[in-house]
Design a protein around this motif. Structure first.
Motif, PDB file in Angstrom:
ATOM      1  N   ARG A   1       0.845  -1.197   0.000  1.00 24.70           N
ATOM      2  CA  ARG A   1       0.000   0.000   0.000  1.00 24.70           C
ATOM      3  C   ARG A   1       0.879   1.246   0.000  1.00 24.70           C
ATOM      4  NH1 ARG A   1      -3.182   0.219   5.043  1.00 24.70           N
ATOM      5  NH2 ARG A   1      -1.656  -1.217   5.922  1.00 24.70           N
ATOM      6  N   CYS A   2       0.367   2.332  -0.535  1.00 26.33           N
ATOM      7  CA  CYS A   2       1.115   3.583  -0.514  1.00 26.33           C
ATOM      8  C   CYS A   2       0.127   4.734  -0.617  1.00 26.33           C
ATOM      9  CB  CYS A   2       2.100   3.637  -1.686  1.00 26.33           C
ATOM     10  SG  CYS A   2       3.178   5.081  -1.616  1.00 26.33           S
ATOM     11  N   ASN A   3       0.491   5.879  -0.015  1.00 27.44           N
ATOM     12  CA  ASN A   3      -0.371   7.054  -0.129  1.00 27.44           C
ATOM     13  C   ASN A   3      -0.170   7.749  -1.471  1.00 27.44           C
ATOM     14  OD1 ASN A   3       2.308   7.796   0.784  1.00 27.44           O
ATOM     15  ND2 ASN A   3       1.508   9.876   0.885  1.00 27.44           N
ATOM     16  N   ALA A   4       0.942   7.416  -2.148  1.00 27.82           N
ATOM     17  CA  ALA A   4       1.214   8.032  -3.452  1.00 27.82           C
ATOM     18  C   ALA A   4       0.880   7.049  -4.567  1.00 27.82           C
ATOM     19  CB  ALA A   4       2.680   8.452  -3.525  1.00 27.82           C
ATOM     20  N   ASP A   5       0.989   7.549  -5.782  1.00 29.05           N
ATOM     21  CA  ASP A   5       0.668   6.713  -6.944  1.00 29.05           C
ATOM     22  C   ASP A   5       1.597   7.132  -8.088  1.00 29.05           C
ATOM     23  OD1 ASP A   5      -0.562   5.009  -8.674  1.00 29.05           O
ATOM     24  OD2 ASP A   5      -2.382   6.197  -8.936  1.00 29.05           O
ATOM     25  N   CYS A   6       2.879   6.910  -7.877  1.00 22.91           N
ATOM     26  CA  CYS A   6       3.887   7.412  -8.818  1.00 22.91           C
ATOM     27  C   CYS A   6       3.682   6.856 -10.222  1.00 22.91           C
ATOM     28  CB  CYS A   6       5.287   7.046  -8.341  1.00 22.91           C
ATOM     29  SG  CYS A   6       5.696   7.807  -6.776  1.00 22.91           S
ATOM     30  N   VAL A   7       3.921   7.726 -11.195  1.00 22.42           N
ATOM     31  CA  VAL A   7       3.686   7.317 -12.578  1.00 22.42           C
ATOM     32  C   VAL A   7       4.614   6.183 -13.002  1.00 22.42           C
ATOM     33  CG1 VAL A   7       2.758   9.527 -13.345  1.00 22.42           C
ATOM     34  CG2 VAL A   7       5.217   9.140 -13.462  1.00 22.42           C
ATOM     35  N   PHE A   8       5.796   6.079 -12.366  1.00 21.58           N
ATOM     36  CA  PHE A   8       6.769   5.072 -12.784  1.00 21.58           C
ATOM     37  C   PHE A   8       6.697   3.816 -11.918  1.00 21.58           C
ATOM     38  CE2 PHE A   8       8.646   8.358 -10.095  1.00 21.58           C
ATOM     39  CZ  PHE A   8       8.978   7.610  -8.970  1.00 21.58           C
ATOM     40  N   CYS A   9       5.758   3.773 -10.968  1.00 19.28           N
ATOM     41  CA  CYS A   9       5.734   2.676  -9.998  1.00 19.28           C
ATOM     42  C   CYS A   9       4.861   1.530 -10.498  1.00 19.28           C
ATOM     43  CB  CYS A   9       5.180   3.183  -8.674  1.00 19.28           C
ATOM     44  SG  CYS A   9       5.098   1.914  -7.399  1.00 19.28           S
ATOM     45  N   ASP A  10       5.349   0.313 -10.346  1.00 13.64           N
ATOM     46  CA  ASP A  10       4.602  -0.850 -10.820  1.00 13.64           C
ATOM     47  C   ASP A  10       3.891  -1.575  -9.670  1.00 13.64           C
ATOM     48  OD1 ASP A  10       3.706  -2.470 -12.896  1.00 13.64           O
ATOM     49  OD2 ASP A  10       5.257  -3.965 -12.510  1.00 13.64           O
ATOM     50  N   ARG A  11       3.687  -0.837  -8.579  1.00  9.87           N
ATOM     51  CA  ARG A  11       3.047  -1.403  -7.384  1.00  9.87           C
ATOM     52  C   ARG A  11       1.694  -2.034  -7.704  1.00  9.87           C
ATOM     53  NH1 ARG A  11      -0.279   1.249  -3.765  1.00  9.87           N
ATOM     54  NH2 ARG A  11      -0.153   3.171  -4.953  1.00  9.87           N
ATOM     55  N   LYS A  12       0.918  -1.356  -8.563  1.00 14.06           N
ATOM     56  CA  LYS A  12      -0.406  -1.882  -8.895  1.00 14.06           C
ATOM     57  C   LYS A  12      -0.353  -2.839 -10.086  1.00 14.06           C
ATOM     58  CE  LYS A  12      -2.849   2.275  -7.434  1.00 14.06           C
ATOM     59  NZ  LYS A  12      -3.450   3.504  -7.985  1.00 14.06           N
TER      60      LYS A  12
ATOM     61  N   LEU B   1       4.454  13.754 -10.710  1.00 12.52           N
ATOM     62  CA  LEU B   1       5.084  12.430 -10.741  1.00 12.52           C
ATOM     63  C   LEU B   1       4.430  11.455  -9.770  1.00 12.52           C
ATOM     64  CD1 LEU B   1       8.957  12.962 -10.886  1.00 12.52           C
ATOM     65  CD2 LEU B   1       7.565  11.614 -12.448  1.00 12.52           C
ATOM     66  N   MET B   2       4.057  11.981  -8.585  1.00 11.55           N
ATOM     67  CA  MET B   2       3.536  11.088  -7.536  1.00 11.55           C
ATOM     68  C   MET B   2       2.013  11.107  -7.468  1.00 11.55           C
ATOM     69  SD  MET B   2       6.394  11.685  -4.550  1.00 11.55           S
ATOM     70  CE  MET B   2       6.179  10.104  -3.749  1.00 11.55           C
ATOM     71  N   ARG B   3       1.413  11.893  -8.333  1.00 10.09           N
ATOM     72  CA  ARG B   3      -0.047  12.015  -8.406  1.00 10.09           C
ATOM     73  C   ARG B   3      -0.667  12.312  -7.041  1.00 10.09           C
ATOM     74  NH1 ARG B   3      -0.702   8.081 -13.507  1.00 10.09           N
ATOM     75  NH2 ARG B   3       0.072   6.416 -12.200  1.00 10.09           N
TER      76      ARG B   3
ATOM     77  N   THR C   1      11.961   5.281   2.268  1.00 10.48           N
ATOM     78  CA  THR C   1      10.630   5.892   2.408  1.00 10.48           C
ATOM     79  C   THR C   1      10.413   7.023   1.421  1.00 10.48           C
ATOM     80  OG1 THR C   1       9.212   7.095   3.973  1.00 10.48           O
ATOM     81  CG2 THR C   1      11.578   7.390   4.240  1.00 10.48           C
ATOM     82  N   ASN C   2       9.144   7.350   1.206  1.00  8.63           N
ATOM     83  CA  ASN C   2       8.839   8.524   0.392  1.00  8.63           C
ATOM     84  C   ASN C   2       8.832   9.792   1.246  1.00  8.63           C
ATOM     85  OD1 ASN C   2       6.366   8.506   1.753  1.00  8.63           O
ATOM     86  ND2 ASN C   2       5.184   7.759  -0.023  1.00  8.63           N
ATOM     87  N   GLY C   3       9.023   9.639   2.561  1.00  9.16           N
ATOM     88  CA  GLY C   3       9.119  10.808   3.433  1.00  9.16           C
ATOM     89  C   GLY C   3       7.772  11.398   3.830  1.00  9.16           C
TER      90      GLY C   3
ATOM     91  N   GLY D   1      10.125  -2.808   0.361  1.00  8.52           N
ATOM     92  CA  GLY D   1       8.906  -3.337  -0.248  1.00  8.52           C
ATOM     93  C   GLY D   1       8.447  -2.547  -1.448  1.00  8.52           C
ATOM     94  N   TYR D   2       7.223  -2.833  -1.869  1.00 11.09           N
ATOM     95  CA  TYR D   2       6.669  -2.124  -3.012  1.00 11.09           C
ATOM     96  C   TYR D   2       5.531  -1.240  -2.521  1.00 11.09           C
ATOM     97  CZ  TYR D   2       7.596  -2.080  -7.977  1.00 11.09           C
ATOM     98  OH  TYR D   2       8.058  -1.749  -9.219  1.00 11.09           O
ATOM     99  N   GLY D   3       5.755  -0.610  -1.377  1.00 13.55           N
ATOM    100  CA  GLY D   3       4.763   0.285  -0.804  1.00 13.55           C
ATOM    101  C   GLY D   3       5.479   1.163   0.201  1.00 13.55           C
ATOM    102  N   GLU D   4       4.728   1.951   0.970  1.00 12.83           N
ATOM    103  CA  GLU D   4       5.342   2.873   1.915  1.00 12.83           C
ATOM    104  C   GLU D   4       5.360   2.228   3.315  1.00 12.83           C
ATOM    105  OE1 GLU D   4       7.180   5.409   2.039  1.00 12.83           O
ATOM    106  OE2 GLU D   4       6.996   5.477   4.210  1.00 12.83           O
TER     107      GLU D   4
END
Ligand code: SF4
Ligand SMILES: [Zn+2]
Length: 466
Positions: free
Chosen positions: A292-303, A408-410, A370-372, A341-344
């Motif tokens: 899970r993450c609070n962000a949704d970066c355009v380059f992230c393949d988390r989803k 970038l992080m939407r 972390t994304n901070g 991991g693949y989240g925050e």
């Protein structure tokens, strides 16, 4: 772990005397699959026969540029028919060879285009051979990718999938390699990476993400050092994997896992491992607390697939601290335990703290990637709580401008950009060792990023895109 030899001509006459032994030796050396490309219709038939005999041998079918002029009437139709065999995983090897010019160039080009189209009709990847013809090869591939491949299914327009494939024995430079990756292609490197005079291949091997690289021997040619000059065979793959590992600072297992994943995506060979709560890479162990993450970066393949270097991080359930601790075992075996991991990770602050305390109590070192945004996520300053539990923190800067950061992080750029800066400042105060990492992309102002890090008292680290 095992390796996949994505390109070996076992059907070549050099193996007529001891083919079965060669295949057995490969298995003993940990080669779990071998792809045998065809060079003409006859050789493609032999490749399919061999694949029929051995469960871990697969075939590609096609006309090599050397043999392009030999293709008689109806032979491409025969290749297409052959490609329906269940052990056929690609069309190849096809392409252009202007070094030897064994077939006229216009014939090579026509055959290359026709076989690209064939591969697309059959939804199979291509195995491309390109020698002293990279510009034309690239422009033909780019054209094929741009072509939307429309055909008609009855009255309905339909689309063929975009072409995909691998440039085998890749001999281009780093820039061309990245262009290929952008087109959705992969590349494979043979024993040339072990040669002393192979600066270009070494540079490519060092800079391409391992999950886009395939291993190949190109047997019976190109034997790696220290066997250079002898007949090559798939059992020599570990020498090539070790050389790539040295260039990428990865263990042989890491190379095997990453390149096997590349082969899985391309040829559908092998399988992805089960999702992992912890995994080792280089000399560290990584903890995958959440995707899970609070962000949704355009380059992230988390989803998407959520795979890193061939490691499956798509966990269905988040781990309990006890499960993670049991998997880590003795933390002193590792340089550090990294919450990544693949989240925050700060989304699971309590679990993070519990595991970190245990690691520290047992003589290990800890780091948080972390994304901070942890203070916004937890609605308080969490850094005092983490003092003594973490040895280091790495914060992703992503962009130097709040607007760009948000795009970038939407998310709300100014809000989270400032939150990230505050987090970093607090981390410097309470943890000490803080690294501000920025992706080494052209549109990120590296100098400005370096200045931001300096102002916050953090170290600066520019990392490659992968
Ligand atoms: S912050 Fe990290 S985990 Fe979250 S979306 Fe961005 S890259 Fe993915
Ligand atoms: Zn070949």
């Amino acid at each position: 772990m095992g390796y996949i030899d994505s390109h070996a001509h076992l059907t070549s006459k050099e193996f007529d005397g001891d083919r079965d032994e060669v295949i057995r030796r490969a298995q003993d050396a940990g080669v779990t699959a071998i792809v045998n490309p065809g060079t003409d219709l006859e050789d493609s038939r032999l490749a399919v026969e061999l694949a029929d005999r051995y469960t871990h041998v697969y075939a590609c079918v096609g006309f090599h540029p050397h043999e392009a002029a030999k293709a008689g009437d109806g032979e491409l139709e025969a290749i297409e028919e052959l490609s329906r065999h269940p052990k056929v995983v690609g069309i190849g090897e096809i392409g252009l060879d202007f070094h030897y010019d064994f077939s006229p160039r216009d014939v090579q080009e026509r055959m290359f285009r026709e076989q690209l189209a064939l591969a697309r009709r059959r939804n199979l990847p291509v195995v491309i051979h390109s020698r002293e013809a990279m510009d034309l090869t690239m422009s033909i591939v780019e054209e094929a990718v741009r072509d939307d491949g429309e055909w008609r299914n009855g009255a309905q327009p339909a689309r063929y999938p975009a072409p995909r494939g691998v440039f085998h024995c890749f001999a281009g430079d780093v820039g061309t390699a990245w262009r290929l990756l952008d087109l959705g292609f992969s590349l494979s490197l043979p024993g040339i990476v072990t040669f002393k005079n192979s600066a270009s291949a070494a540079a490519v091997a060092a800079s391409i993400p391992i999950e886009h690289l395939l291993l190949e021997t190109d047997s019976p040619y190109l034997a790696p050092v220290p066997l250079r000059g002898t007949r090559n065979e798939p059992a020599n793959i570990p020498l090539i994997a070790a050389a790539i590992g040295r260039l990428q600072h990865l263990s042989p297992d890491d190379v095997g896992r990453g390149t096997n994943y590349a082969a899985l995506k391309l040829f559908g060979i092998g399988e992805l491992g089960a999702p992992r709560f912890t995994y080792t890479l280089r000399d560290a162990v990584y903890v995958n607390l959440t995707i899970r993450c609070n962000a949704d970066c355009v380059f992230c393949d988390r989803k998407g697939e959520a795979v890193i270097k061939g490691i499956n991080l798509r966990i269905e359930k988040e781990p309990e601290p006890e499960e993670v601790i049991a998997e880590i075992g003795d933390p002193r075996r590792y340089k550090e335990v990294v919450f990544c991991g693949y989240g925050e990770p700060t989304i699971r602050l309590d679990a993070l703290k519990q595991i970190a305390r245990w690691v520290k109590d047992h003589g290990g070192r800890t780091r948080l990637n972390t994304n901070g945004h942890g203070n916004v996520i937890n609605k308080r300053n969490i850094l005092p709580e983490l003092a003594g539990l973490l040895d280091g923190v790495s914060v992703s800067l992503n962009a130097t401008d709040p607007g760009q950061y948000g795009r970038l992080m939407r998310l709300d750029g100014p809000l989270f950009f400032n939150a990230m800066l505050d987090f970093t400042r607090e981390a410097v105060r309470h943890i000490g060792h803080v690294l501000l990492t920025v992706v080494d992309l052209e549109d990120v102002d590296q100098e400005k990023a370096r200045q931001i890090a300096a102002d916050l008292g953090a170290e600066f680290h520019s990392r490659p895109y992968f």
